[in-house]
Motif scaffolding. Sequence first.
Motif, PDB file in Angstrom:
ATOM      1  N   MET A   1      36.511  42.390  35.530  1.00  0.00           N
ATOM      2  CA  MET A   1      35.619  41.781  34.542  1.00  0.00           C
ATOM      3  C   MET A   1      35.326  40.322  34.914  1.00  0.00           C
ATOM      4  SD  MET A   1      35.736  42.006  30.470  1.00  0.00           S
ATOM      5  CE  MET A   1      35.056  40.713  29.422  1.00  0.00           C
TER       6      MET A   1
ATOM      7  N   LYS B   1      30.429  48.825  28.239  1.00  0.00           N
ATOM      8  CA  LYS B   1      31.246  49.891  28.819  1.00  0.00           C
ATOM      9  C   LYS B   1      30.771  51.231  28.282  1.00  0.00           C
ATOM     10  CE  LYS B   1      35.701  49.950  27.912  1.00  0.00           C
ATOM     11  NZ  LYS B   1      37.177  49.921  28.024  1.00  0.00           N
TER      12      LYS B   1
ATOM     13  N   PHE C   1      24.554  44.416  31.953  1.00  0.00           N
ATOM     14  CA  PHE C   1      24.798  45.538  32.865  1.00  0.00           C
ATOM     15  C   PHE C   1      25.700  46.583  32.228  1.00  0.00           C
ATOM     16  CE2 PHE C   1      29.162  44.777  34.057  1.00  0.00           C
ATOM     17  CZ  PHE C   1      29.338  43.464  33.663  1.00  0.00           C
TER      18      PHE C   1
ATOM     19  N   ASP D   1      32.632  40.418  37.487  1.00  0.00           N
ATOM     20  CA  ASP D   1      31.311  40.669  36.889  1.00  0.00           C
ATOM     21  C   ASP D   1      30.678  39.359  36.434  1.00  0.00           C
ATOM     22  OD1 ASP D   1      31.689  43.449  37.008  1.00  0.00           O
ATOM     23  OD2 ASP D   1      32.530  43.540  34.975  1.00  0.00           O
ATOM     24  N   ILE D   2      31.510  38.552  35.802  1.00  0.00           N
ATOM     25  CA  ILE D   2      31.024  37.318  35.183  1.00  0.00           C
ATOM     26  C   ILE D   2      30.749  36.253  36.242  1.00  0.00           C
ATOM     27  CG2 ILE D   2      31.705  35.426  33.639  1.00  0.00           C
ATOM     28  CD1 ILE D   2      33.430  37.557  32.105  1.00  0.00           C
TER      29      ILE D   2
ATOM     30  N   LEU E   1      25.538  36.492  30.130  1.00  0.00           N
ATOM     31  CA  LEU E   1      25.826  37.783  30.756  1.00  0.00           C
ATOM     32  C   LEU E   1      26.756  38.592  29.881  1.00  0.00           C
ATOM     33  CD1 LEU E   1      26.904  38.667  34.325  1.00  0.00           C
ATOM     34  CD2 LEU E   1      28.606  38.887  32.505  1.00  0.00           C
ATOM     35  N   THR E   2      26.460  39.878  29.769  1.00  0.00           N
ATOM     36  CA  THR E   2      27.468  40.737  29.149  1.00  0.00           C
ATOM     37  C   THR E   2      27.441  42.131  29.754  1.00  0.00           C
ATOM     38  OG1 THR E   2      28.610  41.219  27.068  1.00  0.00           O
ATOM     39  CG2 THR E   2      26.274  41.717  27.119  1.00  0.00           C
ATOM     40  N   GLY E   3      28.593  42.795  29.674  1.00  0.00           N
ATOM     41  CA  GLY E   3      28.735  44.147  30.202  1.00  0.00           C
ATOM     42  C   GLY E   3      28.954  45.123  29.063  1.00  0.00           C
TER      43      GLY E   3
ATOM     44  N   HIS F   1      34.287  50.095  34.818  1.00  0.00           N
ATOM     45  CA  HIS F   1      35.313  49.823  33.813  1.00  0.00           C
ATOM     46  C   HIS F   1      35.612  51.083  33.001  1.00  0.00           C
ATOM     47  CE1 HIS F   1      34.841  45.338  34.276  1.00  0.00           C
ATOM     48  NE2 HIS F   1      36.141  45.467  34.129  1.00  0.00           N
TER      49      HIS F   1
ATOM     50  N   ALA G   1      28.874  48.662  32.537  1.00  0.00           N
ATOM     51  CA  ALA G   1      30.146  48.531  33.262  1.00  0.00           C
ATOM     52  C   ALA G   1      30.740  49.915  33.507  1.00  0.00           C
ATOM     53  CB  ALA G   1      31.102  47.636  32.480  1.00  0.00           C
TER      54      ALA G   1
ATOM     55  N   GLN H   1      37.243  40.830  23.228  1.00  0.00           N
ATOM     56  CA  GLN H   1      37.041  40.560  24.659  1.00  0.00           C
ATOM     57  C   GLN H   1      37.200  39.083  25.005  1.00  0.00           C
ATOM     58  OE1 GLN H   1      36.496  42.926  27.078  1.00  0.00           O
ATOM     59  NE2 GLN H   1      36.970  44.336  25.404  1.00  0.00           N
TER      60      GLN H   1
ATOM     61  N   VAL I   1      30.406  38.293  23.641  1.00  0.00           N
ATOM     62  CA  VAL I   1      31.310  39.442  23.484  1.00  0.00           C
ATOM     63  C   VAL I   1      31.929  39.410  22.095  1.00  0.00           C
ATOM     64  CG1 VAL I   1      32.036  39.829  25.894  1.00  0.00           C
ATOM     65  CG2 VAL I   1      33.164  38.055  24.535  1.00  0.00           C
TER      66      VAL I   1
ATOM     67  N   VAL J   1      29.169  34.182  27.829  1.00  0.00           N
ATOM     68  CA  VAL J   1      29.393  35.621  27.804  1.00  0.00           C
ATOM     69  C   VAL J   1      29.484  36.064  26.348  1.00  0.00           C
ATOM     70  CG1 VAL J   1      30.878  37.488  28.642  1.00  0.00           C
ATOM     71  CG2 VAL J   1      30.686  35.375  29.964  1.00  0.00           C
TER      72      VAL J   1
ATOM     73  N   TYR K   1      41.910  45.573  35.270  1.00  0.00           N
ATOM     74  CA  TYR K   1      40.667  45.490  34.500  1.00  0.00           C
ATOM     75  C   TYR K   1      40.168  44.047  34.337  1.00  0.00           C
ATOM     76  CZ  TYR K   1      37.612  46.833  30.506  1.00  0.00           C
ATOM     77  OH  TYR K   1      36.553  47.040  29.652  1.00  0.00           O
TER      78      TYR K   1
HETATM   79  N1  TRP Z   1      35.339  44.826  28.844  1.00  0.00           N
HETATM   80  C1  TRP Z   1      34.087  44.874  28.147  1.00  0.00           C
HETATM   81  C2  TRP Z   1      34.227  45.823  26.948  1.00  0.00           C
HETATM   82  O1  TRP Z   1      35.098  46.653  26.939  1.00  0.00           O
HETATM   83  C3  TRP Z   1      32.952  45.340  29.027  1.00  0.00           C
HETATM   84  C4  TRP Z   1      32.709  44.416  30.175  1.00  0.00           C
HETATM   85  C5  TRP Z   1      32.921  44.665  31.496  1.00  0.00           C
HETATM   86  C6  TRP Z   1      32.200  43.090  30.095  1.00  0.00           C
HETATM   87  N2  TRP Z   1      32.570  43.601  32.255  1.00  0.00           N
HETATM   88  C7  TRP Z   1      32.119  42.606  31.436  1.00  0.00           C
HETATM   89  C8  TRP Z   1      31.794  42.273  29.029  1.00  0.00           C
HETATM   90  C9  TRP Z   1      31.680  41.315  31.703  1.00  0.00           C
HETATM   91  C10 TRP Z   1      31.359  40.986  29.311  1.00  0.00           C
HETATM   92  C11 TRP Z   1      31.299  40.511  30.645  1.00  0.00           C
HETATM   93  O2  TRP Z   1      33.446  45.755  26.033  1.00  0.00           O
END
Ligand code: TRP
Length: 340
Positions: free
Chosen positions: A144, A15, A44, A147-148, A11-13, A49, A46, A162, A158, A156, A140
Amino acid sequence: MGSPPTSKISLTGIKPTGEPHLGNYVGAILPALDLVGGYDSVYFIADYHALTTIRDRDLLRRYTRSVAATWIAAGLDPDRTTFYRQSDVPETFELSWILSCVTAKGLMNRAHAYKAVRDRNREAGREDLDAGVNMGLFNYPVLMAVDILIMNADVVPVGRDQQQHVEYAADIAGAFNSVYGDRFTFTIPKPLIPAADASHSLPGTDGRKMSKSYHNTIPLFAPAKEVTKIVKRIATDSTPVEAPKDPDASAVFTLLNRFADAGLVADSRARLLAGGMGWGELKGQLAEALTTRFAPMRERYDALMAPGSELDDLLAHGADKARKHTRPVLEQVRDAIGIR
Ligand code: TRP
Protein backbone atom coordinates in the motif's frame (compact mmCIF):
# COMPACT_ATOMS: atom_id res chain seq x y z
CA MET A 1 -2.87 13.57 -15.37
CA GLY A 2 -4.40 16.57 -17.00
CA SER A 3 -4.34 19.39 -14.43
CA PRO A 4 -1.54 21.94 -14.08
CA PRO A 5 1.68 20.60 -12.55
CA THR A 6 1.22 22.77 -9.46
CA SER A 7 -1.87 20.93 -8.28
CA LYS A 8 -1.59 18.41 -5.48
CA ILE A 9 -2.13 14.74 -6.07
CA SER A 10 -4.93 12.89 -4.34
CA LEU A 11 -4.76 9.10 -4.56
CA THR A 12 -6.83 6.26 -3.27
CA GLY A 13 -7.12 2.53 -3.84
CA ILE A 14 -10.30 0.50 -3.87
CA LYS A 15 -10.00 -3.11 -2.80
CA PRO A 16 -12.30 -5.32 -4.90
CA THR A 17 -13.56 -7.71 -2.26
CA GLY A 18 -17.30 -7.50 -2.85
CA GLU A 19 -20.11 -6.07 -4.92
CA PRO A 20 -20.38 -2.31 -4.36
CA HIS A 21 -23.18 -1.30 -1.99
CA LEU A 22 -24.92 1.90 -0.93
CA GLY A 23 -22.51 2.38 1.97
CA ASN A 24 -19.53 2.39 -0.44
CA TYR A 25 -21.31 4.89 -2.63
CA VAL A 26 -21.97 7.38 0.15
CA GLY A 27 -18.86 6.73 2.23
CA ALA A 28 -16.15 6.36 -0.41
CA ILE A 29 -17.24 6.97 -3.98
CA LEU A 30 -19.02 10.32 -3.59
CA PRO A 31 -16.37 11.91 -1.32
CA ALA A 32 -13.59 10.76 -3.68
CA LEU A 33 -15.39 12.12 -6.75
CA ASP A 34 -15.88 15.41 -4.90
CA LEU A 35 -12.11 15.83 -4.72
CA VAL A 36 -11.58 15.49 -8.46
CA GLY A 37 -11.89 19.21 -9.20
CA GLY A 38 -9.42 20.33 -6.53
CA TYR A 39 -6.67 17.77 -7.03
CA ASP A 40 -4.91 15.81 -9.65
CA SER A 41 -6.76 12.62 -8.84
CA VAL A 42 -5.44 9.09 -9.07
CA TYR A 43 -7.83 6.26 -8.28
CA PHE A 44 -7.08 2.59 -8.79
CA ILE A 45 -8.46 -0.88 -8.17
CA ALA A 46 -6.20 -2.61 -5.65
CA ASP A 47 -6.68 -6.10 -7.10
CA TYR A 48 -3.43 -7.47 -5.69
CA HIS A 49 -4.47 -6.35 -2.23
CA ALA A 50 -7.67 -8.34 -2.64
CA LEU A 51 -5.57 -11.43 -3.34
CA THR A 52 -4.68 -11.65 0.35
CA THR A 53 -8.23 -12.86 0.96
CA ILE A 54 -9.86 -13.83 -2.36
CA ARG A 55 -8.74 -17.14 -3.75
CA ASP A 56 -11.50 -17.62 -6.29
CA ARG A 57 -10.33 -16.64 -9.76
CA ASP A 58 -13.75 -15.84 -11.20
CA LEU A 59 -14.76 -13.86 -8.15
CA LEU A 60 -11.59 -11.76 -8.19
CA ARG A 61 -12.16 -10.94 -11.85
CA ARG A 62 -15.79 -10.16 -11.32
CA TYR A 63 -15.27 -7.89 -8.34
CA THR A 64 -12.45 -6.08 -10.11
CA ARG A 65 -14.60 -5.30 -13.14
CA SER A 66 -17.61 -4.57 -11.01
CA VAL A 67 -15.80 -2.01 -8.87
CA ALA A 68 -14.30 -0.34 -11.95
CA ALA A 69 -17.69 -0.21 -13.69
CA THR A 70 -19.33 1.17 -10.54
CA TRP A 71 -16.92 4.07 -10.22
CA ILE A 72 -17.30 5.03 -13.85
CA ALA A 73 -21.08 4.66 -13.70
CA ALA A 74 -21.07 6.84 -10.57
CA GLY A 75 -19.45 9.65 -12.51
CA LEU A 76 -15.70 9.10 -12.46
CA ASP A 77 -14.43 10.71 -15.65
CA PRO A 78 -11.44 8.72 -16.94
CA ASP A 79 -10.24 11.81 -18.80
CA ARG A 80 -9.96 13.84 -15.61
CA THR A 81 -8.73 11.05 -13.36
CA THR A 82 -5.95 8.52 -13.70
CA PHE A 83 -7.94 5.32 -13.21
CA TYR A 84 -6.30 1.91 -13.48
CA ARG A 85 -5.82 -1.55 -12.10
CA GLN A 86 -2.92 -1.92 -9.68
CA SER A 87 -1.92 -5.19 -11.38
CA ASP A 88 -1.40 -3.32 -14.68
CA VAL A 89 1.46 -1.32 -13.15
CA PRO A 90 4.39 -3.74 -12.80
CA GLU A 91 6.69 -1.05 -11.37
CA THR A 92 4.64 -1.36 -8.18
CA PHE A 93 5.95 -4.84 -7.52
CA GLU A 94 9.60 -4.07 -8.05
CA LEU A 95 9.36 -1.03 -5.79
CA SER A 96 7.60 -3.20 -3.25
CA TRP A 97 10.75 -5.28 -2.79
CA ILE A 98 12.96 -2.20 -2.69
CA LEU A 99 10.87 -0.50 -0.02
CA SER A 100 10.51 -3.67 2.02
CA CYS A 101 14.30 -3.55 2.37
CA VAL A 102 14.12 -0.20 4.19
CA THR A 103 11.04 -1.13 6.25
CA ALA A 104 11.46 -2.29 9.84
CA LYS A 105 9.78 -5.61 10.50
CA GLY A 106 8.73 -4.25 13.89
CA LEU A 107 6.59 -1.66 12.13
CA MET A 108 4.70 -4.45 10.37
CA ASN A 109 4.33 -6.35 13.66
CA ARG A 110 2.39 -3.37 14.99
CA ALA A 111 0.00 -3.06 12.03
CA HIS A 112 -3.65 -3.13 13.16
CA ALA A 113 -4.90 -5.73 10.68
CA TYR A 114 -2.10 -8.16 11.50
CA LYS A 115 -2.44 -7.59 15.24
CA ALA A 116 -6.19 -8.19 15.01
CA VAL A 117 -5.59 -11.69 13.61
CA ARG A 118 -3.11 -12.45 16.37
CA ASP A 119 -5.59 -11.23 18.99
CA ARG A 120 -8.27 -13.48 17.55
CA ASN A 121 -5.89 -16.44 17.64
CA ARG A 122 -4.99 -15.65 21.25
CA GLU A 123 -8.66 -15.45 22.23
CA ALA A 124 -9.33 -18.76 20.50
CA GLY A 125 -6.55 -20.29 22.62
CA ARG A 126 -4.39 -21.16 19.59
CA GLU A 127 -0.75 -21.75 20.27
CA ASP A 128 0.38 -20.31 16.92
CA LEU A 129 -0.66 -16.66 17.00
CA ASP A 130 0.24 -16.34 13.31
CA ALA A 131 -2.18 -19.09 12.28
CA GLY A 132 -4.01 -18.04 9.12
CA VAL A 133 -1.60 -15.16 8.38
CA ASN A 134 -0.09 -15.26 4.92
CA MET A 135 2.86 -13.10 3.92
CA GLY A 136 0.53 -11.06 1.73
CA LEU A 137 -1.39 -9.98 4.80
CA PHE A 138 1.83 -9.28 6.66
CA ASN A 139 3.35 -7.26 3.79
CA TYR A 140 0.08 -5.54 2.93
CA PRO A 141 1.17 -2.15 4.36
CA VAL A 142 4.34 -2.15 2.24
CA LEU A 143 2.40 -2.74 -0.98
CA MET A 144 0.00 0.00 0.00
CA ALA A 145 2.90 2.37 0.73
CA VAL A 146 4.21 1.63 -2.76
CA ASP A 147 0.83 2.41 -4.34
CA ILE A 148 0.92 5.79 -2.67
CA LEU A 149 4.59 6.68 -3.02
CA ILE A 150 5.08 5.56 -6.60
CA MET A 151 2.46 8.11 -7.71
CA ASN A 152 3.86 10.93 -5.54
CA ALA A 153 0.55 11.33 -3.72
CA ASP A 154 0.20 14.31 -1.40
CA VAL A 155 -3.10 13.29 0.14
CA VAL A 156 -4.81 9.94 0.48
CA PRO A 157 -8.56 10.05 1.11
CA VAL A 158 -9.37 6.96 3.18
CA GLY A 159 -11.60 5.87 6.00
CA ARG A 160 -10.32 5.88 9.56
CA ASP A 161 -9.55 2.16 9.35
CA GLN A 162 -6.85 2.93 6.76
CA GLN A 163 -5.23 5.85 8.55
CA GLN A 164 -2.42 3.78 10.04
CA HIS A 165 -1.54 2.43 6.60
CA VAL A 166 -1.09 5.95 5.25
CA GLU A 167 1.04 6.85 8.26
CA TYR A 168 3.14 3.78 7.53
CA ALA A 169 3.58 4.97 3.96
CA ALA A 170 4.90 8.26 5.35
CA ASP A 171 7.27 6.35 7.68
CA ILE A 172 8.52 4.17 4.86
CA ALA A 173 9.05 7.20 2.61
CA GLY A 174 11.02 8.79 5.44
CA ALA A 175 13.14 5.64 5.86
CA PHE A 176 13.96 5.60 2.15
CA ASN A 177 14.62 9.33 2.04
CA SER A 178 16.98 9.20 4.98
CA VAL A 179 19.17 6.64 3.22
CA TYR A 180 18.95 7.77 -0.40
CA GLY A 181 17.57 11.30 -0.09
CA ASP A 182 20.61 12.90 -1.71
CA ARG A 183 19.58 11.19 -4.97
CA PHE A 184 15.85 10.62 -4.73
CA THR A 185 13.12 11.56 -2.29
CA PHE A 186 9.55 10.38 -2.05
CA THR A 187 6.78 12.82 -1.23
CA ILE A 188 5.51 12.31 2.33
CA PRO A 189 1.77 11.58 2.04
CA LYS A 190 -0.99 12.60 4.44
CA PRO A 191 -4.27 10.80 5.12
CA LEU A 192 -7.42 12.76 4.34
CA ILE A 193 -10.12 11.38 6.62
CA PRO A 194 -13.69 12.49 5.97
CA ALA A 195 -15.53 13.74 9.04
CA ALA A 196 -17.35 10.83 10.66
CA ASP A 197 -20.66 12.63 10.20
CA ALA A 198 -24.00 11.41 8.96
CA SER A 199 -23.24 12.46 5.39
CA HIS A 200 -20.62 9.73 5.08
CA SER A 201 -22.33 6.80 6.68
CA LEU A 202 -25.60 4.96 6.28
CA PRO A 203 -27.43 2.47 8.43
CA GLY A 204 -27.56 -1.08 7.11
CA THR A 205 -30.45 -3.51 7.25
CA ASP A 206 -29.84 -4.25 10.94
CA GLY A 207 -29.57 -0.58 11.91
CA ARG A 208 -25.79 -0.72 12.43
CA LYS A 209 -23.46 1.14 10.05
CA MET A 210 -23.73 -0.42 6.58
CA SER A 211 -20.65 -2.55 6.08
CA LYS A 212 -19.75 -5.73 4.26
CA SER A 213 -18.36 -7.21 7.47
CA TYR A 214 -21.78 -6.88 9.16
CA HIS A 215 -23.59 -8.56 6.24
CA ASN A 216 -26.16 -5.75 6.32
CA THR A 217 -25.56 -4.08 2.96
CA ILE A 218 -27.92 -3.02 0.21
CA PRO A 219 -26.27 -3.62 -3.17
CA LEU A 220 -26.13 -0.68 -5.57
CA PHE A 221 -27.14 -2.53 -8.70
CA ALA A 222 -29.19 -5.55 -7.70
CA PRO A 223 -32.38 -6.15 -9.71
CA ALA A 224 -35.40 -4.19 -8.41
CA LYS A 225 -36.98 -7.36 -7.01
CA GLU A 226 -33.96 -8.15 -4.92
CA VAL A 227 -33.69 -4.57 -3.64
CA THR A 228 -37.33 -4.77 -2.56
CA LYS A 229 -36.66 -8.03 -0.77
CA ILE A 230 -33.66 -6.63 1.06
CA VAL A 231 -35.47 -3.41 1.98
CA LYS A 232 -38.30 -5.49 3.49
CA ARG A 233 -35.74 -7.10 5.78
CA ILE A 234 -34.63 -3.78 7.32
CA ALA A 235 -35.16 -4.03 11.06
CA THR A 236 -38.11 -2.01 12.41
CA ASP A 237 -39.90 -2.05 15.73
CA SER A 238 -43.41 -3.36 16.18
CA THR A 239 -45.17 0.00 16.55
CA PRO A 240 -48.65 -0.47 15.03
CA VAL A 241 -49.57 1.38 11.84
CA GLU A 242 -51.81 3.92 13.64
CA ALA A 243 -49.20 4.90 16.25
CA PRO A 244 -46.97 7.98 15.79
CA LYS A 245 -43.35 7.11 14.98
CA ASP A 246 -40.01 8.86 15.29
CA PRO A 247 -38.69 9.07 11.71
CA ASP A 248 -35.12 9.82 12.79
CA ALA A 249 -34.88 6.67 14.87
CA SER A 250 -35.65 4.54 11.82
CA ALA A 251 -33.07 3.14 9.41
CA VAL A 252 -35.72 3.00 6.68
CA PHE A 253 -36.45 6.70 7.00
CA THR A 254 -32.77 7.64 7.22
CA LEU A 255 -32.18 5.87 3.91
CA LEU A 256 -35.29 7.38 2.33
CA ASN A 257 -34.14 10.81 3.47
CA ARG A 258 -30.87 10.26 1.68
CA PHE A 259 -32.17 8.95 -1.63
CA ALA A 260 -35.75 10.11 -2.23
CA ASP A 261 -37.10 13.48 -3.41
CA ALA A 262 -37.36 16.13 -0.71
CA GLY A 263 -41.13 16.43 -1.20
CA LEU A 264 -41.78 12.77 -0.56
CA VAL A 265 -39.42 12.77 2.41
CA ALA A 266 -41.17 15.75 4.03
CA ASP A 267 -44.57 14.18 3.45
CA SER A 268 -43.57 10.81 4.93
CA ARG A 269 -41.91 12.48 7.90
CA ALA A 270 -45.14 14.32 8.71
CA ARG A 271 -47.24 11.18 8.28
CA LEU A 272 -44.95 9.08 10.50
CA LEU A 273 -45.03 11.73 13.23
CA ALA A 274 -48.81 12.02 13.03
CA GLY A 275 -49.41 8.27 13.05
CA GLY A 276 -51.22 6.28 10.39
CA MET A 277 -48.23 5.37 8.26
CA GLY A 278 -46.75 1.88 8.70
CA TRP A 279 -43.21 0.63 8.13
CA GLY A 280 -44.39 -1.51 5.23
CA GLU A 281 -45.53 1.50 3.24
CA LEU A 282 -42.33 3.38 4.06
CA LYS A 283 -40.28 0.42 2.87
CA GLY A 284 -42.23 0.42 -0.38
CA GLN A 285 -41.30 4.06 -0.88
CA LEU A 286 -37.66 3.34 -0.14
CA ALA A 287 -37.43 0.42 -2.57
CA GLU A 288 -38.94 2.54 -5.28
CA ALA A 289 -36.74 5.55 -4.52
CA LEU A 290 -33.62 3.40 -4.73
CA THR A 291 -34.63 1.79 -7.99
CA THR A 292 -35.50 5.12 -9.58
CA ARG A 293 -32.52 6.98 -8.26
CA PHE A 294 -29.97 4.43 -9.46
CA ALA A 295 -31.65 3.48 -12.75
CA PRO A 296 -29.45 5.65 -15.01
CA MET A 297 -26.28 4.66 -13.18
CA ARG A 298 -27.32 1.08 -13.39
CA GLU A 299 -27.83 1.24 -17.12
CA ARG A 300 -24.30 2.53 -17.57
CA TYR A 301 -23.01 -0.11 -15.16
CA ASP A 302 -24.70 -2.94 -17.04
CA ALA A 303 -23.29 -1.69 -20.34
CA LEU A 304 -19.78 -1.56 -18.89
CA MET A 305 -20.10 -5.03 -17.37
CA ALA A 306 -21.11 -6.59 -20.68
CA PRO A 307 -18.31 -8.67 -22.21
CA GLY A 308 -16.32 -6.69 -24.76
CA SER A 309 -17.49 -3.31 -23.43
CA GLU A 310 -15.20 -0.29 -23.42
CA LEU A 311 -14.25 -1.04 -19.79
CA ASP A 312 -11.09 -2.92 -20.69
CA ASP A 313 -9.93 -0.16 -23.02
CA LEU A 314 -10.59 2.48 -20.39
CA LEU A 315 -8.52 0.55 -17.87
CA ALA A 316 -5.73 -0.09 -20.36
CA HIS A 317 -5.62 3.59 -21.16
CA GLY A 318 -5.53 4.38 -17.43
CA ALA A 319 -2.62 1.99 -16.98
CA ASP A 320 -0.72 3.79 -19.77
CA LYS A 321 -1.25 7.09 -18.03
CA ALA A 322 -0.15 5.66 -14.69
CA ARG A 323 2.97 4.05 -16.15
CA LYS A 324 4.07 7.32 -17.77
CA HIS A 325 4.57 8.35 -14.20
CA THR A 326 5.74 5.12 -12.53
CA ARG A 327 8.38 4.12 -15.11
CA PRO A 328 10.59 7.18 -14.62
CA VAL A 329 10.10 7.00 -10.84
CA LEU A 330 11.35 3.42 -10.79
CA GLU A 331 14.26 4.37 -13.07
CA GLN A 332 15.33 7.08 -10.65
CA VAL A 333 14.92 4.82 -7.64
CA ARG A 334 17.00 2.09 -9.23
CA ASP A 335 19.67 4.60 -10.00
CA ALA A 336 19.55 5.95 -6.45
CA ILE A 337 20.01 2.53 -4.85
CA GLY A 338 22.71 1.29 -7.21
CA ILE A 339 20.78 -1.10 -9.45
CA ARG A 340 21.54 -0.35 -13.06
N1 TRP B 1 -6.11 -0.90 1.92
C1 TRP B 1 -7.15 -0.14 1.29
C2 TRP B 1 -8.51 -0.69 1.76
O1 TRP B 1 -8.58 -1.80 2.21
C3 TRP B 1 -7.08 -0.21 -0.22
C4 TRP B 1 -5.81 0.38 -0.75
C5 TRP B 1 -4.79 -0.28 -1.36
C6 TRP B 1 -5.44 1.75 -0.72
N2 TRP B 1 -3.81 0.57 -1.73
C7 TRP B 1 -4.17 1.84 -1.36
C8 TRP B 1 -6.06 2.91 -0.23
C9 TRP B 1 -3.51 3.06 -1.47
C10 TRP B 1 -5.39 4.12 -0.35
C11 TRP B 1 -4.12 4.19 -0.97
O2 TRP B 1 -9.50 -0.01 1.65
